[in-house]
Enzyme design. Structure first.
Site, PDB file in Angstrom:
ATOM      1  N   ASP A 106       9.440 -37.214  17.585  1.00  0.00           N
ATOM      2  CA  ASP A 106       8.122 -37.121  18.219  1.00  0.00           C
ATOM      3  C   ASP A 106       8.116 -37.810  19.584  1.00  0.00           C
ATOM      4  O   ASP A 106       7.208 -37.594  20.381  1.00  0.00           O
ATOM      5  CB  ASP A 106       7.059 -37.797  17.329  1.00  0.00           C
ATOM      6  CG  ASP A 106       6.169 -36.782  16.618  1.00  0.00           C
ATOM      7  OD1 ASP A 106       6.120 -35.621  17.077  1.00  0.00           O
ATOM      8  OD2 ASP A 106       5.527 -37.153  15.619  1.00  0.00           O
ATOM      9  N   GLN A 111       2.905 -37.650  10.518  1.00  0.00           N
ATOM     10  CA  GLN A 111       1.773 -36.965  11.148  1.00  0.00           C
ATOM     11  C   GLN A 111       0.640 -37.955  11.430  1.00  0.00           C
ATOM     12  O   GLN A 111       0.213 -38.692  10.547  1.00  0.00           O
ATOM     13  CB  GLN A 111       1.283 -35.822  10.232  1.00  0.00           C
ATOM     14  CG  GLN A 111       0.166 -34.989  10.821  1.00  0.00           C
ATOM     15  CD  GLN A 111       0.551 -34.232  12.094  1.00  0.00           C
ATOM     16  OE1 GLN A 111       1.640 -33.679  12.191  1.00  0.00           O
ATOM     17  NE2 GLN A 111      -0.323 -34.210  13.071  1.00  0.00           N
ATOM     18  N   LYS A 167       4.444 -26.619  11.509  1.00  0.00           N
ATOM     19  CA  LYS A 167       5.735 -27.201  11.910  1.00  0.00           C
ATOM     20  C   LYS A 167       6.804 -26.853  10.870  1.00  0.00           C
ATOM     21  O   LYS A 167       7.931 -26.482  11.218  1.00  0.00           O
ATOM     22  CB  LYS A 167       5.604 -28.723  12.051  1.00  0.00           C
ATOM     23  CG  LYS A 167       4.785 -29.150  13.264  1.00  0.00           C
ATOM     24  CD  LYS A 167       4.432 -30.635  13.236  1.00  0.00           C
ATOM     25  CE  LYS A 167       3.476 -30.997  14.362  1.00  0.00           C
ATOM     26  NZ  LYS A 167       2.951 -32.363  14.269  1.00  0.00           N
TER      27      LYS A 167
END
Ligand code: NAD
Length: 291
Positions: free
Chosen positions: A120, A97, A53
Site C-alpha cells: 500500500d 484495509q 482487489k
C-alpha cells in the site's frame, strides 16, 4: 467544447495485462505472488473495495489470502496476525484495509508491516523512500494518478498542479510525486484551512480533487482547458437506485464544460488504484528475498 473524458479503466487494463505476464513468469519459477488482505468488520464500502482487489488479483493470476476479523478484534490480535504474515514466505504483500475501527491505532498497525511487504506504500519507510526518490513501494492512488497523466502525455513539466486534500493516503503523497523531477510540476496543496479555494483552483493547469466532498469543485472553479482529475468516491443517498445511493466524485460533472480533460467517477482513478496495487504485489514477489 466539452472535456475529453479520460478512460482510466482502459489504461488500467493495459497495466493489468502486463502484471499478468510478470506473474506468469514468476509462476514458471515456482513462485505464486500472494497478497494477504486483512479486513476488520463489515463496512460496506471497505467490503466492496477488498472484494474488487481480490477479484483483480485472481484475474492477474495471483493469489489473495483473505483474512476477515470481527470489528471488535483486539489490536494485539491484529499485531500478532501481521507478525505471522511478515514471517510467512508465501505471502509477498500485506494490505490492511482502512479505515480501522476507532479502538485500533492505525499508525501502530501500518508500522508493524514489514516494509518489504508494504504494497500500500503507507509504512513510514515507504513514505520516506518516496519523498527521497528512492526505490520502494509507491502508494497506489497517487501513483495511479501520476501514471494516468503520463500515459495520456499530459504536459506536466512546469505545469501548475493544484491538489485539493492533504491526507496521508492521497493528497500529500500525490503532491510529493508531482513535484519530483520526473514529473516536474509546481504544486499547490489546498485543504480545509485554505482561504478562497477557487482562487487556487482557477490557477491550476492540472486540478486534482481528493477532498471526499461531493461535487465540491464547481465549473466556475476550473480554468478553461484544465486537466481535472477526480479522486473522490462519495456515496450520495439516491432513492432511485437499487442500493439506495449513487457514487459521486468531488467534482461537479458540469465542470466538464470548462475542463480540457476530466476523469469520470466511477471509471477514472479507481481502476488505476487497483492496477497499481497489482503492480506493487508482483514487484514485491519479484524482489522478495526467498533464501
Ligand atoms: P480524507 O478525508 O482523509 O482527506 C480529505 C482531505 O480533503 C483533507 O485533508 C481535508 O483537509 C481536505 N478537504 C476536505 N474538504 C475540503 C474542502 N471543502 N476544501 C478544501 N479541502 C478540503 O480523505 P482521503 O482518504 O484523502 O480521500 C479523499 C477522497 O478520495 C474520498 O472521497 C475517498 O473516498 C477518495 N479515494 C478514492 C480512491 C480511489 O481509488 N479512487 C482512493 C482513496 C480515496
Amino acid at each position: 467544447m466539452p472535456a475529453i473524458v479520460i478512460d482510466g479503466k482502459a489504461v488500467s487494463l493495459k497495466i493489468r495485462e502486463e502484471v499478468k505476464q510478470r506473474a506468469a513468469a514468476l509462476g514458471e519459477r515456482g513462485i505464486a505472488p500472494c497478497l494477504a488482505v486483512v479486513l476488520l468488520g463489515e463496512n460496506p464500502a471497505s467490503l466492496s473495495y477488498v472484494t474488487a482487489k481480490e477479484k483483480a488479483l485472481t484475474e492477474a493470476g495471483m493469489k489473495s489470502r483473505d483474512i476477515r476479523l470481527s470489528a471488535g478484534a483486539a489490536e494485539t490480535e491484529l499485531l500478532s496476525l501481521i507478525a505471522e504474515l511478515n514471517a510467512d514466505k508465501t505471502v509477498h504483500g500485506i494490505l490492511v484495509q482502512l479505515p480501522l475501527p476507532a479502538h485500533i491505532n492505525t499508525d501502530r498497525i501500518i508500522s508493524a508491516i514489514d516494509p518489504a511487504k508494504d504494497v500500500d506504500g503507507f509504512h513510514p519507510v515507504s513514505v520516506g523512500n518516496m519523498v527521497l526518490g528512492r526505490p520502494g513501494f509507491l502508494p497506489c492512488t497517487p501513483h495511479g494518478v501520476v501514471f494516468l497523466l503520463k500515459e495520456l502525455k499530459i504536459p506536466l513539466s512546469g505545469a501548475h498542479a493544484v491538489v485539493v486534500g492533504r491526507s496521508n493516503i492521497v493528497g500529500v503523497p500525490l503532491a510529493n510525486l508531482l513535484v519530483r523531477r520526473d514529473v516536474n510540476a509546481t504544486v499547490t496543496i489546498c485543504h480545509t484551512g485554505t482561504r478562497d479555494l477557487s482562487r487556487h483552483t482557477l490557477e491550476a493547469d492540472i486540478l486534482i480533487a481528493a477532498a471526499g466532498s461531493p461535487a465540491l469543485i464547481k465549473p466556475e472553479m476550473v480554468k478553461p482547458g484544465a486537466v481535472v482529475i477526480d479522486v473522490g468516491v462519495n456515496r450520495v443517498p439516491d432513492s432511485a437506485k437499487e442500493k439506495g445511493y449513487r457514487l459521486c466524485g468531488d467534482v461537479d460533472p458540469a465542470a466538464a464544460e470548462n475542463a480540457g480533460y476530466i476523469t469520470p467517477v466511477p471509471g477514472g482513478v479507481g481502476p488505476m488504484t487497483i492496477a497499481m496495487l497489482l503492480q506493487n504485489v508482483v514487484q514485491a514477489a519479484e524482489v522478495y528475498n526467498y533464501e
